[in-house]
Design a protein around this motif. Structure first.
Motif, PDB file in Angstrom:
ATOM      1  N   LEU A  10      -2.129   5.058   8.818  1.00 53.56           N
ATOM      2  CA  LEU A  10      -1.399   5.819   7.857  1.00 53.56           C
ATOM      3  C   LEU A  10      -0.285   6.443   7.960  1.00 53.56           C
ATOM      4  O   LEU A  10      -0.244   7.322   8.962  1.00 53.56           O
ATOM      5  CB  LEU A  10      -2.330   6.649   7.089  1.00 53.56           C
ATOM      6  N   ALA A  11       0.916   5.767   7.366  1.00 53.94           N
ATOM      7  CA  ALA A  11       2.259   6.492   8.015  1.00 53.94           C
ATOM      8  C   ALA A  11       2.705   7.471   6.803  1.00 53.94           C
ATOM      9  O   ALA A  11       3.009   6.740   5.814  1.00 53.94           O
ATOM     10  CB  ALA A  11       3.206   5.192   8.082  1.00 53.94           C
ATOM     11  N   VAL A  12       2.913   8.567   7.138  1.00 57.00           N
ATOM     12  CA  VAL A  12       3.216   9.478   6.269  1.00 57.00           C
ATOM     13  C   VAL A  12       4.940   9.823   6.515  1.00 57.00           C
ATOM     14  O   VAL A  12       5.318   9.995   7.723  1.00 57.00           O
ATOM     15  CB  VAL A  12       2.628  10.819   6.110  1.00 57.00           C
ATOM     16  N   PHE A  52       2.441   4.598   3.729  1.00 58.62           N
ATOM     17  CA  PHE A  52       2.047   3.404   3.475  1.00 58.62           C
ATOM     18  C   PHE A  52       1.223   2.992   4.315  1.00 58.62           C
ATOM     19  O   PHE A  52       0.983   3.925   5.375  1.00 58.62           O
ATOM     20  CB  PHE A  52       3.539   2.460   3.590  1.00 58.62           C
ATOM     21  N   LEU A  53       0.245   2.101   4.297  1.00 57.57           N
ATOM     22  CA  LEU A  53      -0.691   1.625   5.492  1.00 57.57           C
ATOM     23  C   LEU A  53       0.070   0.599   6.242  1.00 57.57           C
ATOM     24  O   LEU A  53       0.232  -0.502   5.490  1.00 57.57           O
ATOM     25  CB  LEU A  53      -2.181   1.227   4.908  1.00 57.57           C
ATOM     26  N   ALA A  54      -0.126   0.491   7.423  1.00 62.95           N
ATOM     27  CA  ALA A  54       0.229  -0.686   8.226  1.00 62.95           C
ATOM     28  C   ALA A  54      -0.990  -1.301   9.182  1.00 62.95           C
ATOM     29  O   ALA A  54      -1.758  -0.235   9.688  1.00 62.95           O
ATOM     30  CB  ALA A  54       1.389  -0.245   9.281  1.00 62.95           C
ATOM     31  N   ASP A  55      -1.072  -2.180   9.136  1.00 60.67           N
ATOM     32  CA  ASP A  55      -2.296  -2.918  10.010  1.00 60.67           C
ATOM     33  C   ASP A  55      -2.101  -2.627  11.179  1.00 60.67           C
ATOM     34  O   ASP A  55      -0.735  -2.718  11.824  1.00 60.67           O
ATOM     35  CB  ASP A  55      -2.399  -4.319   9.759  1.00 60.67           C
ATOM     36  N   ARG A  56      -3.177  -2.426  12.049  1.00 57.06           N
ATOM     37  CA  ARG A  56      -2.758  -2.054  13.660  1.00 57.06           C
ATOM     38  C   ARG A  56      -2.581  -3.066  14.239  1.00 57.06           C
ATOM     39  O   ARG A  56      -2.241  -2.910  15.329  1.00 57.06           O
ATOM     40  CB  ARG A  56      -4.415  -1.400  14.094  1.00 57.06           C
ATOM     41  N   SER A  57      -2.519  -4.399  14.099  1.00 55.43           N
ATOM     42  CA  SER A  57      -2.195  -5.463  14.644  1.00 55.43           C
ATOM     43  C   SER A  57      -0.884  -5.785  14.530  1.00 55.43           C
ATOM     44  O   SER A  57      -0.244  -6.543  15.021  1.00 55.43           O
ATOM     45  CB  SER A  57      -3.144  -6.685  14.328  1.00 55.43           C
ATOM     46  N   SER A  58       0.042  -4.947  13.509  1.00 59.44           N
ATOM     47  CA  SER A  58       1.615  -5.304  13.159  1.00 59.44           C
ATOM     48  C   SER A  58       2.179  -5.231  14.356  1.00 59.44           C
ATOM     49  O   SER A  58       2.148  -4.387  15.254  1.00 59.44           O
ATOM     50  CB  SER A  58       1.965  -4.182  12.071  1.00 59.44           C
ATOM     51  N   ARG A  59       3.032  -6.133  14.699  1.00 57.97           N
ATOM     52  CA  ARG A  59       4.040  -6.216  15.521  1.00 57.97           C
ATOM     53  C   ARG A  59       5.445  -5.224  15.213  1.00 57.97           C
ATOM     54  O   ARG A  59       6.142  -5.035  16.256  1.00 57.97           O
ATOM     55  CB  ARG A  59       4.300  -7.669  15.869  1.00 57.97           C
ATOM     56  N   SER A  94       0.895  -1.358  -0.009  1.00 57.27           N
ATOM     57  CA  SER A  94      -0.053   0.048   0.045  1.00 57.27           C
ATOM     58  C   SER A  94       0.947   1.344  -0.107  1.00 57.27           C
ATOM     59  O   SER A  94       0.561   2.235   0.760  1.00 57.27           O
ATOM     60  CB  SER A  94      -0.891   0.174   1.139  1.00 57.27           C
ATOM     61  N   PHE A  95       1.779   1.311  -0.731  1.00 56.42           N
ATOM     62  CA  PHE A  95       2.939   2.434  -0.744  1.00 56.42           C
ATOM     63  C   PHE A  95       2.452   3.353  -2.007  1.00 56.42           C
ATOM     64  O   PHE A  95       1.935   2.919  -3.019  1.00 56.42           O
ATOM     65  CB  PHE A  95       4.318   1.848  -0.989  1.00 56.42           C
ATOM     66  N   THR A  96       2.439   4.652  -1.566  1.00 57.79           N
ATOM     67  CA  THR A  96       1.954   5.710  -2.608  1.00 57.79           C
ATOM     68  C   THR A  96       2.913   7.064  -2.395  1.00 57.79           C
ATOM     69  O   THR A  96       3.294   7.408  -1.215  1.00 57.79           O
ATOM     70  CB  THR A  96       0.587   5.847  -2.480  1.00 57.79           C
TER      71      THR A  96
END
Length: 187
Positions: free
Chosen positions: A146-148, A67-74, A54-56
């Motif tokens: 959403l990580a900018v 990019f988008l990171a799932d909230r459950s990501s470790r 999901s990179f843009t």
């Protein structure tokens, strides 16, 4: 519903009924995405990574990407703690690397060659391109972050085609006459 009273899989539908998540994934799987490895290093020098599709790009002035990171990501909390990351655009011949880096609990960098970026993040050998960023902002959206990032350095590394994710699988589905034209005229 179709004339027989059943649901026509090709007709539009709302997302208000049970089973909508599966349909949502199935339909959105028809939109190909590039596969990237988001990398950083921890204060002790240990590299960390997560695979995302999901990179843009976000902005030219200032230069921002996201990019988008799932909230459950470790892994995302580690990237957030580091405050910087490198986006590695994986090449079509790096599916095995992608799968090993997506495995939970494994040493994702075991035997993986990389060089430090200008910010000290891992740049993986053999990638198409990389973008080195400082984390600018994190916004919680639905079940993701959403990580900018503000771009600090970047480079196109090779003329390889990118690794894509499409309809539930990885591959190199990109074939375009514009790539041939680009090489001929030198754009």
């Amino acid at each position: 519903m179709d004339s027989s009273g059943g649901t026509n899989p090709s007709s539009p539908s709302s997302l208000d009924s049970p089973g909508d998540q599966a349909r949502f994934r199935q339909v959105l799987g028809n939109f190909p995405t590039s596969v990237v490895a988001i990398t950083t290093t921890m204060p002790d020098g240990r590299p960390e990574t997560m695979i995302v599709g999901s990179f843009t790009s976000v902005s030219l002035e200032p230069p921002l990407v996201a990019f988008l990171a799932d909230r459950s990501s470790r892994t995302f909390p580690k990237i957030r703690e580091a405050g910087r990351y490198c986006v590695n655009a994986l090449a079509s011949d790096q599916e095995i690397l992608c799968r090993s880096m997506a495995t939970r609990g494994a040493d994702r960098f075991d035997g993986i060659p990389w060089q430090p970026s200008p910010l000290g993040n891992p740049v993986l050998d053999g990638v198409v391109a990389w973008v080195d960023c400082e984390l600018e902002k994190v916004v919680e959206i639905g079940d993701h972050h959403l990580a900018v990032g503000r771009v600090r350095a970047l480079r196109a590394e090779s003329a390889k085609t990118p690794l894509l994710f499409f309809r539930g699988g990885y591959g190199d589905y990109f074939s375009s006459a514009s790539l041939v034209l680009d090489r001929l005229v030198g754009w």
